[in-house]
Design a protein around this motif. Structure first.
Motif, PDB file in Angstrom:
ATOM      1  N   GLY A 197       9.338   3.642  10.359  1.00 17.46           N
ATOM      2  CA  GLY A 197       9.226   4.442   9.146  1.00 17.46           C
ATOM      3  C   GLY A 197       9.894   3.819   7.939  1.00 17.46           C
ATOM      4  O   GLY A 197       9.924   4.410   6.862  1.00 17.46           O
ATOM      5  N   THR A 198      10.424   2.594   8.102  1.00 14.63           N
ATOM      6  CA  THR A 198      11.131   1.927   7.001  1.00 14.63           C
ATOM      7  C   THR A 198      10.587   0.533   6.742  1.00 14.63           C
ATOM      8  O   THR A 198      11.174  -0.231   5.961  1.00 14.63           O
ATOM      9  N   LEU A 199       9.480   0.164   7.370  1.00 15.26           N
ATOM     10  CA  LEU A 199       8.956  -1.195   7.281  1.00 15.26           C
ATOM     11  C   LEU A 199       7.720  -1.224   6.392  1.00 15.26           C
ATOM     12  O   LEU A 199       6.583  -1.072   6.849  1.00 15.26           O
ATOM     13  N   PHE A 200       7.929  -1.422   5.104  1.00 14.68           N
ATOM     14  CA  PHE A 200       6.822  -1.470   4.145  1.00 14.68           C
ATOM     15  C   PHE A 200       6.087  -2.800   4.283  1.00 14.68           C
ATOM     16  O   PHE A 200       6.704  -3.843   4.384  1.00 14.68           O
ATOM     17  N   PRO A 201       4.739  -2.825   4.304  1.00 17.28           N
ATOM     18  CA  PRO A 201       3.804  -1.700   4.224  1.00 17.28           C
ATOM     19  C   PRO A 201       3.218  -1.314   5.582  1.00 17.28           C
ATOM     20  O   PRO A 201       2.119  -0.784   5.649  1.00 17.28           O
ATOM     21  N   ALA A 202       3.937  -1.603   6.652  1.00 17.91           N
ATOM     22  CA  ALA A 202       3.424  -1.297   7.989  1.00 17.91           C
ATOM     23  C   ALA A 202       3.681   0.142   8.391  1.00 17.91           C
ATOM     24  O   ALA A 202       2.818   0.812   8.976  1.00 17.91           O
ATOM     25  N   SER A 203       4.888   0.637   8.077  1.00 18.38           N
ATOM     26  CA  SER A 203       5.301   1.977   8.501  1.00 18.38           C
ATOM     27  C   SER A 203       6.372   2.460   7.534  1.00 18.38           C
ATOM     28  O   SER A 203       7.523   2.028   7.614  1.00 18.38           O
ATOM     29  N   TYR A 204       6.012   3.368   6.636  1.00 21.89           N
ATOM     30  CA  TYR A 204       6.958   3.739   5.583  1.00 21.89           C
ATOM     31  C   TYR A 204       6.565   5.077   4.947  1.00 21.89           C
ATOM     32  O   TYR A 204       5.478   5.605   5.174  1.00 21.89           O
ATOM     33  N   TYR A 205       7.483   5.595   4.121  1.00 22.24           N
ATOM     34  CA  TYR A 205       7.233   6.802   3.327  1.00 22.24           C
ATOM     35  C   TYR A 205       7.112   6.393   1.855  1.00 22.24           C
ATOM     36  O   TYR A 205       8.066   5.842   1.293  1.00 22.24           O
ATOM     37  N   PRO A 206       5.985   6.645   1.223  1.00 26.99           N
ATOM     38  CA  PRO A 206       5.871   6.350  -0.209  1.00 26.99           C
ATOM     39  C   PRO A 206       6.911   7.146  -0.991  1.00 26.99           C
ATOM     40  O   PRO A 206       7.320   8.226  -0.583  1.00 26.99           O
ATOM     41  N   GLU A 207       7.332   6.588  -2.107  1.00 23.50           N
ATOM     42  CA  GLU A 207       8.339   7.260  -2.928  1.00 23.50           C
ATOM     43  C   GLU A 207       7.875   8.660  -3.309  1.00 23.50           C
ATOM     44  O   GLU A 207       6.752   8.860  -3.778  1.00 23.50           O
ATOM     45  N   GLY A 208       8.738   9.633  -3.056  1.00 26.43           N
ATOM     46  CA  GLY A 208       8.442  11.016  -3.396  1.00 26.43           C
ATOM     47  C   GLY A 208       7.560  11.735  -2.396  1.00 26.43           C
ATOM     48  O   GLY A 208       7.126  12.861  -2.639  1.00 26.43           O
ATOM     49  N   SER A 209       7.290  11.093  -1.245  1.00 30.82           N
ATOM     50  CA  SER A 209       6.419  11.701  -0.236  1.00 30.82           C
ATOM     51  C   SER A 209       7.139  11.811   1.102  1.00 30.82           C
ATOM     52  O   SER A 209       7.978  10.970   1.443  1.00 30.82           O
ATOM     53  N   ASP A 210       6.809  12.853   1.849  1.00 36.17           N
ATOM     54  CA  ASP A 210       7.355  12.982   3.197  1.00 36.17           C
ATOM     55  C   ASP A 210       6.279  12.712   4.244  1.00 36.17           C
ATOM     56  O   ASP A 210       6.417  13.080   5.415  1.00 36.17           O
ATOM     57  N   GLU A 211       5.187  12.051   3.827  1.00 36.80           N
ATOM     58  CA  GLU A 211       4.078  11.732   4.725  1.00 36.80           C
ATOM     59  C   GLU A 211       4.149  10.263   5.139  1.00 36.80           C
ATOM     60  O   GLU A 211       4.013   9.351   4.311  1.00 36.80           O
ATOM     61  N   LEU A 212       4.375  10.005   6.424  1.00 37.97           N
ATOM     62  CA  LEU A 212       4.443   8.646   6.956  1.00 37.97           C
ATOM     63  C   LEU A 212       3.083   7.964   6.829  1.00 37.97           C
ATOM     64  O   LEU A 212       2.040   8.555   7.131  1.00 37.97           O
ATOM     65  N   THR A 213       3.083   6.711   6.367  1.00 40.86           N
ATOM     66  CA  THR A 213       1.831   5.968   6.234  1.00 40.86           C
ATOM     67  C   THR A 213       2.108   4.483   6.441  1.00 40.86           C
ATOM     68  O   THR A 213       3.198   4.080   6.835  1.00 40.86           O
TER      69      THR A 213
END
Length: 296
Positions: free
Chosen positions: A61-77
């Motif tokens: 959930g912290t590895l951009f852009p593989a697994s992360y939360y966009p700024e201001g979002s609580d949706e994992l992508t």
């Protein structure tokens, strides 16, 4: 007398044939039992997932852009996250993500807390002894983030001797750094800016990681005075989904789905969304330096 002898021979032959048939039947029965036992073992994890109707997948959930939360979002992508959502949907399972630090993901498989991991993990010989891997869903190579001012005093991989690397303790990237004589400063489950600022302020000298991940991290954090090393591209890589060692049926189902996603263009589409229009689902064309003397 001849008729009697002929009758005895016929009876004897019938008994022998019956005995042979019985032996063959028993052998076939044993073979069937072994096959059924193998299939049952093979399907244990798959049957468990079918019963539950859900697969639990670990990611950071912290590895951009593989697994992360966009700024201001609580949706994992992220590339890995959206790819896994598509895989789960196609194999008919609900999907739940559990977040762990990079060094805790594989341990969570071993403990049974999760069913699989997707977090830009590479296949290594050591890992293959303990886990099953899907076919690759991403191809790349390693690069190095250094300070803008002086490239951290690094001109070649051999210059890593005595330098300080920032990374996870169990990653291939730390293995490469230490192979060339660097030490590794390890982190918990922190975001990219923490790693980059430590290079900028001199707490560490460099970060080895995936080309796509590093280039996009730099683009997202342009105020930090670090850059990709202009001359160092090495260790061609591929990323796979990690599963328990005996999850053979799950592995087969995921591989078939990934192949389908390759063929219908889904992997390319998801990659281009997260990697700035680039297709990370295909092997890079340029020549990348292999690391000799390191058993990865």
């Amino acid at each position: 007398m001849r008729k009697g002898l002929l009758f005895i021979l016929m009876i004897t032959l019938s008994v022998l044939l019956a005995a042979c048939g019985s032996s063959e039947d028993q052998t076939e029965s044993a073979d069937d039992s072994n096959t059924n036992a193998e299939e049952e073992t093979k399907d244990t994890k798959w049957n468990e997932l079918q019963d539950e109707g859900e697969i639990v997948v670990g990611t950071s959930g912290t590895l951009f852009p593989a697994s992360y939360y966009p700024e201001g979002s609580d949706e994992l992508t992220g590339y890995d996250v959206e790819l896994m959502r598509e895989v789960a949907d196609r194999i008919g399972l609900d999907l739940k993500f559990e977040e762990y630090g990079v060094d805790g993901l594989l341990a969570a498989i071993n403990s049974g807390r999760i069913d699989a991991v997707i977090n830009d993990f590479q296949v290594t010989k050591e890992r293959e002894e303990q886990f099953a891997f899907s076919d690759p869903y991403k191809y790349s190579y390693s690069t190095m983030i250094v300070r803008e001012s002086d490239l951290s005093g690094i001109e070649s991989l051999e210059d890593l001797e005595g330098k300080k690397h920032g990374g996870g303790a169990t990653t291939v990237f730390s293995q490469i750094a230490e192979h060339f004589g660097a030490t590794t400063k390890t982190y918990g489950n922190v975001t990219n800016d923490v790693y980059l600022r430590d290079v900028e302020n001199g707490r560490t000298d460099f970060i080895i990681n995936d080309y796509y991940l590093q280039s996009l991290a730099l683009k997202a954090l342009p105020d930090i005075e670090v850059q990709l090393h202009p001359d160092l591209q090495f260790h061609p890589t591929s990323s796979s989904i990690v599963m328990p060692k005996d999850a053979t049926k799950l592995q087969e189902e995921i591989n078939a789905t990934l192949q389908e996603m390759h063929e219908d263009g889904t992997l390319t589409k998801i990659s281009e969304e997260f990697f700035g229009g680039k297709d990370a689902s295909k092997k890079p064309e340029q020549e990348i330096r292999e690391i000799e003397g390191l058993d990865l």
